[in-house]
Design a protein around this motif. Structure first.
Motif, mmCIF file in Angstrom:
data_model
loop_
_atom_site.group_PDB
_atom_site.id
_atom_site.type_symbol
_atom_site.label_atom_id
_atom_site.label_comp_id
_atom_site.label_asym_id
_atom_site.label_seq_id
_atom_site.Cartn_x
_atom_site.Cartn_y
_atom_site.Cartn_z
ATOM 1 N N GLU A 1 -13.936 -5.899 37.764
ATOM 2 C CA GLU A 1 -13.606 -7.287 38.197
ATOM 3 C C GLU A 1 -12.342 -7.502 38.957
ATOM 4 O O GLU A 1 -12.089 -8.418 39.720
ATOM 5 C CB GLU A 1 -13.652 -8.224 36.902
ATOM 6 N N LEU A 2 -11.185 -6.885 38.309
ATOM 7 C CA LEU A 2 -9.907 -7.309 38.721
ATOM 8 C C LEU A 2 -9.744 -6.330 40.090
ATOM 9 O O LEU A 2 -8.621 -6.876 40.579
ATOM 10 C CB LEU A 2 -8.823 -6.842 37.674
ATOM 11 N N ASN A 3 -10.245 -5.392 40.369
ATOM 12 C CA ASN A 3 -9.933 -4.280 41.542
ATOM 13 C C ASN A 3 -10.127 -5.316 42.803
ATOM 14 O O ASN A 3 -9.302 -4.925 43.741
ATOM 15 C CB ASN A 3 -10.867 -3.038 41.355
ATOM 16 N N GLN A 4 -11.417 -5.958 42.698
ATOM 17 C CA GLN A 4 -11.715 -6.362 43.921
ATOM 18 C C GLN A 4 -10.657 -7.554 44.448
ATOM 19 O O GLN A 4 -10.192 -7.701 45.497
ATOM 20 C CB GLN A 4 -12.999 -7.281 44.009
ATOM 21 N N PRO A 5 -9.995 -8.522 43.734
ATOM 22 C CA PRO A 5 -9.105 -9.420 43.719
ATOM 23 C C PRO A 5 -7.874 -8.965 44.188
ATOM 24 O O PRO A 5 -6.939 -9.249 44.978
ATOM 25 C CB PRO A 5 -8.936 -10.349 42.606
#
Length: 840
Positions: free
Chosen positions: A605-609
């Motif tokens: 979930e954090l890699n994309q933002p």
């Protein structure tokens, strides 16, 4: 002998008469002693009281006579002084009459020992003359130490006489006289008597007489003073004069009266004390004879009483012993019979008659073989009896013969017979006495007990549990079954290993000693109280477990013993332990799986933002490049590049965490420990700055490359740094954290051990770790934080141990060694992995 109720009623008066006669024989001498002693005591007391009354009456008479003599002397002296006053009043113009009055005063002083001086004074208190005349040798009245005292008392007496116009007395004067004068003791206490000379209602002068208290006692006749002691006393019992210093007995009689020597006289009391009277030999001899006769009569009556008591006690003892022997013979279950020298039966008791079914009259006079012997064994029993009697002719040793008798109804009884010789008072044998004991029931019981014991032993021997019994007094093994003997041998060591420690054994011995000192019998609260089952592991290194039950039991000898039953539960304990380990592993695996899933989801979930933030920053930087003012370009572009770099770094960290969670085994490769420490510091520095804290690194130069998993070691260092920051943050408030010491991380070589190892240390300046936490801090799911899972340090130690290293924590104290000043976590890693050694 039995009596009917009517016969008992008829014999009751005779019993009462016998009791009354016995009472009279016993208590008549005692009553005579009491009466005689009482009568003699009354007679002697009456004589003593009569003598006392007579002595008191005689003492009162003598005291009254002495009082009358003293009062008469004072009255005569007053009359003589009054006569001299009249002559002095009539001789104012006649010198000769005045001289005659002075001579009369001197005669009074000479003839009366109580008066030592007479003085004539005029109305103005001037001294006219003194009788007798003063001299240097005897002028003790005018001496300097007494003159003022005597003169003052004289003036007070004159004033009292002037006011009352009567003869007056002064107070008692206690003089201080020289001790070298022979009559000083007689003149130590004096007083004045002043007689006024009144003519025509006016006082023309005074006649003063000086009295001594000791001289007053000279008025009493010498015969009285030889028998009694007289004492003059004041109202407060102060002694003025005493007739004799000789002591009086403690029980002397005394009496006291007041001397009324004048209207205005001081109060003087006269006391009389008796001296020991002369010995009345006749009366004392009479008293001694009477007392001697009394003692003799009392002793005689007491001797008669004691002899009667001894005789009655002997008769009572004889009756009691006869009754006791008769009752014992009739109540004993042992059959007794007596034989004379010809083996004839001369006596049988009731138990023997009941045992055989024959009466005493039928058995008396019979000779062997007896009718109560079985026909088939008569010859055998006759031979046994003859052999026993021959063996006992020369001695009194008892011989037991096991035999059998048949009752009159044909019932057989197993018996044991004891034979002993009968010896008369002259020491000659007159026959034999035999006693028979019925052993039919005990013999049957012994047979049943033997069979029961055999069955019980068979059951115990076949048990798959250790059964043992140990004496509490001697610690000796009393019983052990096969299972116990095969595993622990034939001694009591195994019992005590299963029973408990030395303290338990000591308690057992104390209980046994207390029971020895207590009354006979074992208290029931000690018996048959089974203890709760207890699991015991042997301390011999065999790792065997037993379920033990204990209880106290009375042993066959009556002493207290301990029964122990131990069942081998080693297999069950191993299965329980294996199941518990598997349960813990399942929980551990479940939590790790959950943590891995959460980390993977969070990383995804954090890699994309983070990627979007990096791309946007780079796009903005390219758009602004060349289109802005150079000054703004220098300020904005570096900031955008740093933002993009930090987003890329955050993504790298997330990837590393995700990779760490996914891995199950270390992926070793050649790594530089300084790079790992720098990466860890970079990861934790953001949180440190947010809490106003700092981290310092001290990495030794030229450290060798180590074969390890960098991701796992990085996670361990990061976890330790975060724990160090949390410890400092709790120890220092927010306002003073900029001055808090930095968290230190160092890396060097530990050369004090062989082979040398890589050492990493993380040190903080927090509050340290309590001792109770140090023992459990590396256990799974143990945490002191309210929101902690308790897995961090456990995972760290597991990672280090998977690299064949060590991880531990120690507290740091201050310079005064008084309180904790932080904590140091130390990691030791081998420079070469075991796999590389094996390859070499």
């Amino acid at each position: 002998m039995k009596f009917t109720p009517f016969a008992s009623l008829v014999l009751s008066p005779f019993r009462w008469l016998r009791k009354i006669r016995g009472f009279r024989l016993v208590y008549t001498p005692l009553l005579a002693i009491v009466l005689f002693t009482a009568v003699m005591g009354i007679i002697l007391g009456t004589l003593h009281l009569q003598e006392k009354n007579q002595q008191e009456a005689a003492l009162f008479r003598e005291l009254s006579f002495a009082k009358q003599r003293i009062q008469s002397r004072f009255l005569n002296n007053l009359e003589a002084l009054t006569t001299i006053n009249r002559e002095l009043a009539a001789s104012e113009d006649q010198v000769k009459l005045r001289q005659i009055a002075r001579e009369q005063a001197e005669d009074i002083v000479v003839n009366n020992h109580e008066i030592v001086r007479i003085i004539w004074l005029d109305a103005q208190h001037r001294r006219q003359w003194i009788a007798p005349a003063e001299s240097e040798k005897t002028d003790w009245v005018s001496k300097s130490q007494n003159n003022q005292l005597i003169h003052a008392n004289l003036l007070s007496a004159i004033e009292l006489s002037r006011v009352t116009s009567r003869a007056a007395f002064s107070q008692f004067i206690f003089l201080d006289l020289p001790t070298d004068e022979p009559i000083s003791a007689e003149r130590k206490i004096v007083f004045w008597q002043v007689v006024p000379n009144i003519v025509g209602g006016e006082i023309i002068g005074y006649l003063a007489a000086l009295y001594t208290t000791q001289g007053i006692l000279d008025v009493i006749p010498g015969e009285l003073k030889s028998h009694y002691r007289f004492t003059l006393l004041t109202d407060n019992e102060k002694v003025l004069a005493i007739s004799s210093d000789k002591g009086i007995p403690k029980r002397a009689f005394s009496n006291q009266t007041s001397l009324d020597i004048g209207v205005l006289s001081p109060n003087i009391n006269l006391r009389i004390d008796t001296y020991p009277p002369p010995t009345n030999l006749t009366f004392r001899m009479l008293i001694g004879v009477v007392m001697g006769l009394c003692v003799f009569v009392i002793w005689s009556l007491w001797s008669v009483l004691k002899q009667m008591q001894v005789r009655q006690e002997a008769e009572a003892s004889l009756r009691t012993e006869t009754s006791f022997r008769k009752a014992m013979e009739n109540s004993t279950p042992v059959g007794i019979r007596a034989h004379d020298m010809q083996k004839r039966i001369t006596y049988v008791n009731r138990a023997f008659c009941e045992m055989t079914g024959w009466t005493a009259d039928e058995l008396m006079g019979l000779t062997p073989p007896f009718p109560f012997w079985p026909d088939s064994r008569r010859d055998e029993l006759v031979e046994k009896m003859n052999r026993a009697l021959r063996a006992d002719i020369s001695g009194s040793m008892k011989v037991g013969i096991e035999g059998v008798i048949v009752k009159r109804d044909g019932t057989l009884i197993q018996t044991r017979t004891f034979i002993a010789p009968l010896i008369n008072e002259k020491g000659k044998q007159t026959g034999w006495v035999t006693s028979l004991i019925d052993i039919s029931e005990p013999k049957k019981i012994r047979e049943e007990l033997a069979a029961s014991q055999e069955r019980f032993t068979t059951v115990l021997e076949s048990l798959d549990a250790a059964v043992s019994v140990v004496s509490l007094e001697t610690n000796a093994l009393l019983f052990a079954n096969r299972f116990y003997r095969e595993r622990f041998g034939d001694d009591s060591k195994g019992h005590f290993q299963l029973a408990g420690n030395d303290a338990s054994n000591t308690t057992m011995r104390d209980i046994a000693e207390d029971l020895e000192d207590s009354p006979p019998g074992i208290p029931t609260h000690f018996l048959y109280q089974e203890s709760e089952s207890e699991e015991v592991q042997l301390s011999d290194g065999s790792n065997q477990w037993f379920e033990v039950r204990r209880r106290f039991i009375p042993w066959v000898d009556g002493h207290l013993a301990q029964l122990l039953i131990a069942t081998d539960i080693t297999t069950r304990k191993e299965a329980d332990e294996l199941a518990q380990q598997q349960q813990e592993r399942m929980q551990f695996t479940s939590r790790l799986t959950t943590m891995g899933e959460m980390a993977s989801s969070l990383a995804h979930e954090l890699n994309q933002p983070l990627s979007a933030i990096s791309n946007y920053c780079m796009g903005v930087a390219k758009r602004l490049d060349g289109n802005l003012d150079p000054t703004l370009t220098k300020e904005i572009l570096p900031a955008l590049e740093k933002a993009s770099e930090q987003a890329h770094r955050a993504g790298t960290i997330i990837q590393r965490i995700r990779g760490f969670v996914k891995r199950s085994e270390p992926q070793r490769k050649a790594s530089c420990i300084s790079e790992i420490i720098n990466d860890a510091v970079g990861l934790v520095e953001i949180e440190a700055h947010r809490h106003r804290l700092s981290i310092t690194s001290q990495i030794a130069e030229n450290l060798p490359v180590v074969n390890l998993d960098p991701v796992l070691i990085l996670q361990v260092v990061v976890n330790l740094l975060k724990n160090a920051l949390d410890s400092v943050r709790e120890a220092y408030p927010l306002s003073s954290r900029w001055s808090a010491p930095a968290v230190k991380i160092s890396a060097d070589l530990e050369t004090s051990i062989f082979p040398a190892m890589l050492r990493i240390q993380v040190t903080d300046a927090g509050g340290g770790i309590p001792e109770n936490v140090l023992e459990h801090m590396f256990e799974p799911f143990f945490s002191t934080k309210s929101d902690g899972m308790g897995m961090g340090l456990n995972i760290c130690r597991s990672i280090i141990e998977s690299h064949h290293g060590r991880l531990w924590a120690t507290n740091v104290t201050d310079s005064e060694q008084t309180k904790l000043a932080g904590c140091t976590f130390t990691i030791l890693l081998p420079l070469e992995s075991p796999e590389s050694k094996d390859n070499v």
